[in-house]
Design an enzyme around this catalytic site. Structure first.
Site, mmCIF file in Angstrom:
data_model
loop_
_atom_site.group_PDB
_atom_site.id
_atom_site.type_symbol
_atom_site.label_atom_id
_atom_site.label_comp_id
_atom_site.label_asym_id
_atom_site.label_seq_id
_atom_site.Cartn_x
_atom_site.Cartn_y
_atom_site.Cartn_z
ATOM 1 N N GLU A 99 -5.887 5.808 -9.666
ATOM 2 C CA GLU A 99 -4.456 6.181 -9.323
ATOM 3 C C GLU A 99 -3.403 5.301 -10.312
ATOM 4 O O GLU A 99 -2.781 4.664 -9.890
ATOM 5 C CB GLU A 99 -3.885 6.039 -8.099
ATOM 6 C CG GLU A 99 -4.722 6.943 -7.117
ATOM 7 C CD GLU A 99 -4.060 7.158 -5.469
ATOM 8 O OE1 GLU A 99 -2.950 6.548 -5.418
ATOM 9 O OE2 GLU A 99 -4.554 7.910 -4.876
ATOM 10 N N GLU A 110 -10.351 10.912 -2.753
ATOM 11 C CA GLU A 110 -9.547 10.529 -1.518
ATOM 12 C C GLU A 110 -8.873 11.606 -1.238
ATOM 13 O O GLU A 110 -8.191 12.441 -1.874
ATOM 14 C CB GLU A 110 -8.216 9.396 -2.192
ATOM 15 C CG GLU A 110 -8.757 7.987 -2.133
ATOM 16 C CD GLU A 110 -7.739 7.070 -2.334
ATOM 17 O OE1 GLU A 110 -6.317 7.302 -1.956
ATOM 18 O OE2 GLU A 110 -8.115 6.083 -2.934
HETATM 19 C C1 FCB Z 1 -3.577 6.257 -2.125
HETATM 20 C C2 FCB Z 1 -4.351 4.874 -2.438
HETATM 21 C C3 FCB Z 1 -5.155 4.475 -1.202
HETATM 22 C C4 FCB Z 1 -4.450 4.370 -0.162
HETATM 23 C C5 FCB Z 1 -4.008 5.921 0.198
HETATM 24 C C6 FCB Z 1 -3.174 6.347 1.373
HETATM 25 O O1 FCB Z 1 -2.454 6.292 -3.055
HETATM 26 O O2 FCB Z 1 -5.068 5.031 -3.487
HETATM 27 O O3 FCB Z 1 -5.330 2.897 -1.443
HETATM 28 O O4 FCB Z 1 -3.367 3.692 0.290
HETATM 29 O O5 FCB Z 1 -3.313 6.436 -0.945
#
Ligand code: FCB
Length: 493
Positions: free
Chosen positions: A181, A392
């Protein structure tokens, strides 16, 4: 909070019905990140990262929480890997702390690397494929003192970090992702000040983004030359919908968010160029007395566009977007708990994010699986096609043990069911999605929100470090074993 299907707008939400079967090779993963779980911040030679420093700034992190102990994973790693295996993970996405590998960005520290060496062996012994992220935001503080990601040299120091890790783990780790990210580590860290290092310098966010992308390209080229053949990065992408499709101000606002959140990263990596509209929107922003784009040197974009093999997509929610002042707004992830954060959207600070009445998680983030489906379709249609992995997604809810000590989290199960159905639908329509990493394996340090937000499949009692698999963990284990999302039960749960 429950997901009320009646609230979901047909425009954004796919039907939730029937059984969904995933292919046998689909990867069922769980994800974490070093600073969020490891603790042991001063052990075996590790030196401070920008998150150690930032979390001590008064008001920067809710309740003054820090990652000093976190989930104490550094000391409990083998038992945690046992739990991952019990819960059926076929892959585990973790990150490597740069300040352990090269404390103070100096010489390689074998004691720090040894931890990841053991982790990888423990995973392989249990048939769990390691998925490694080289940078999940814990920049050595000494590098920040020299300018951090606004300093071009940091990109070259990142290559030093990457090669040190690859020298030790290259023989056993199949998948190497450079950055997690970069939107957050650039715009949230250097423009909004919501994340470490907490700088609020507008154009610095764009300069940091460029140097992060350069770091990605340089490390990708270097690791490829050393034999790595599954390389990529994880981008957190959004789906911006104008409030009023017929209002040019709202349409323009959505375009601006798409540029800063998505195309600022997708285009250089996958097309070798920055989006022209983004360059126009930010043309007035200067860095050290010159247009910010002066930091982009000849050849940089070709480096950034070094071929990759997998695209990691992190998706939590999209947003309705307006170009008008609005007060009925929802959380976008940069809402500072106790300290005023600026907009991360440099040059487009006027943009607002009105609520569209969707249910939200404990982060205030909208639950919007339909956005994920549209995002996957869009990546398939607009960009060179690569195998996609959801690296994620997940949800925070206010979980707590009941009187028997069990943690029931039906809302998380409903969330994951809905998001996985969106993935399944995209796969059926031809999008090449090959795996899903749930965020997160266990509750952990949620950045500026400290320990207040629980994203885990596993509940962590921070006083005792006891791990309690939530009902969602058992549900996910069944799914990983069968590859089948059962038909929803008629009560709607
Ligand atoms: C993302 C991050 C991760 C976590 C989630 C909820 O932005 O990569 O580390 O905090 O959000």
């Amino acid at each position: 909070m429950t997901i009320q299907r009646t609230n979901l707008s047909p425009r954004t939400e796919p039907e939730r019905s029937g059984e969904a079967r995933f292919s046998a090779g689909f990867v069922w993963g769980m994800a974490t990140a070093s600073y969020q779980i490891e603790g042991a911040v001063a052990e075996d030679g590790r030196t401070p990262s920008i998150w150690d420093t930032f979390s001590r700034v008064p008001g920067a992190v809710l309740a003054g929480d820090t990652g000093e102990v976190a989930c104490d994973h550094y000391h409990r790693m083998p038992a945690d890997v046992d739990l991952l295996a019990d819960l059926g993970a076929t892959s585990y996405r973790f990150s490597v702390a740069w300040p352990r590998v090269r404390p103070d960005a100096g010489p390689v520290n074998p004691a720090g690397l040894a931890f990841y060496d053991r982790l990888v062996d423990e995973l392989l012994a249990r048939d769990i494929a390691p998925w490694l992220t080289l940078y999940h935001w814990d920049l050595p503080q000494v590098l920040e003192d020299a300018g951090g990601w606004t300093n071009r040299d940091t990109a070259f120091r990142f290559v030093d970090h990457a090669t040190a890790v690859h020298d030790v783990l290259g023989d056993r780790v199949p998948t190497w992702t450079t950055l997690n990210e970069p939107f957050c580590s650039s715009l949230l860290g250097y423009a909004a000040g919501h994340h470490a290092p907490g700088r609020q310098e507008g154009a610095a966010g764009l300069v940091a983004a460029h140097h992060l992308l350069l770091a990605h390209g340089l490390a990708t080229e270097e690791l490829r030359s050393r034999g790595a053949d599954r390389l990529g990065l994880s981008l957190n992408l959004t789906v911006p919908d104008p409030s009023d499709q017929s209002d040019p101000v709202d349409v323009d606002a959505a375009r601006r968010i798409d540029a800063l959140h998505n195309r600022l990263f997708l285009d250089p990596v996958l097309r070798g160029s920055y989006p022209a509209d983004l360059l126009d929107d930010t043309a007035h922003l200067t860095w050290q007395g010159a247009p910010w784009t002066d930091v982009v040197r000849d050849g940089d974009l070709a480096t950034i566009a070094a071929p990759i093999d997998v695209l990691g997509v992190n998706y939590y929610h999209g947003n309705e977007v307006s170009g008008h002042p609005r007060t009925d707004v929802v959380g976008i992830g940069s809402d500072q708990p106790e300290r005023v954060a600026l907009s991360p959207f440099v040059g487009s600070e006027h943009v607002t994010f009105p609520s569209r009445g969707l249910p939200v998680t404990d982060m205030g983030w909208e639950i919007q699986p339909g956005g994920l489906h549209r995002l996957l379709r869009r990546l398939h249609d607009d960009y060179p096609r690569l195998p996609i992995y959801l690296t994620e997604t997940g949800a925070a809810f206010a979980d707590r043990p009941d009187e028997r000590g069990d943690v029931h989290d039906p809302d998380r199960i409903a969330f994951l069911d809905a998001y996985l159905r969106a993935v399944h639908r995209a796969i059926e329509e031809g999008v090449d999605v090959r795996g899903f990493f749930q965020w997160s394996f266990m509750d952990n340090f949620e950045w500026a929100f400290g320990y207040a937000k629980r994203f885990g499949l596993v509940y962590v009692d921070y006083a005792t470090q006891e791990r309690i698999p939530k009902s969602s963990a058992r549900w996910y284990a069944d799914l990983a074993r069968t590859g089948i999302l059962p038909s929803p039960d008629p009560t709607g749960r």
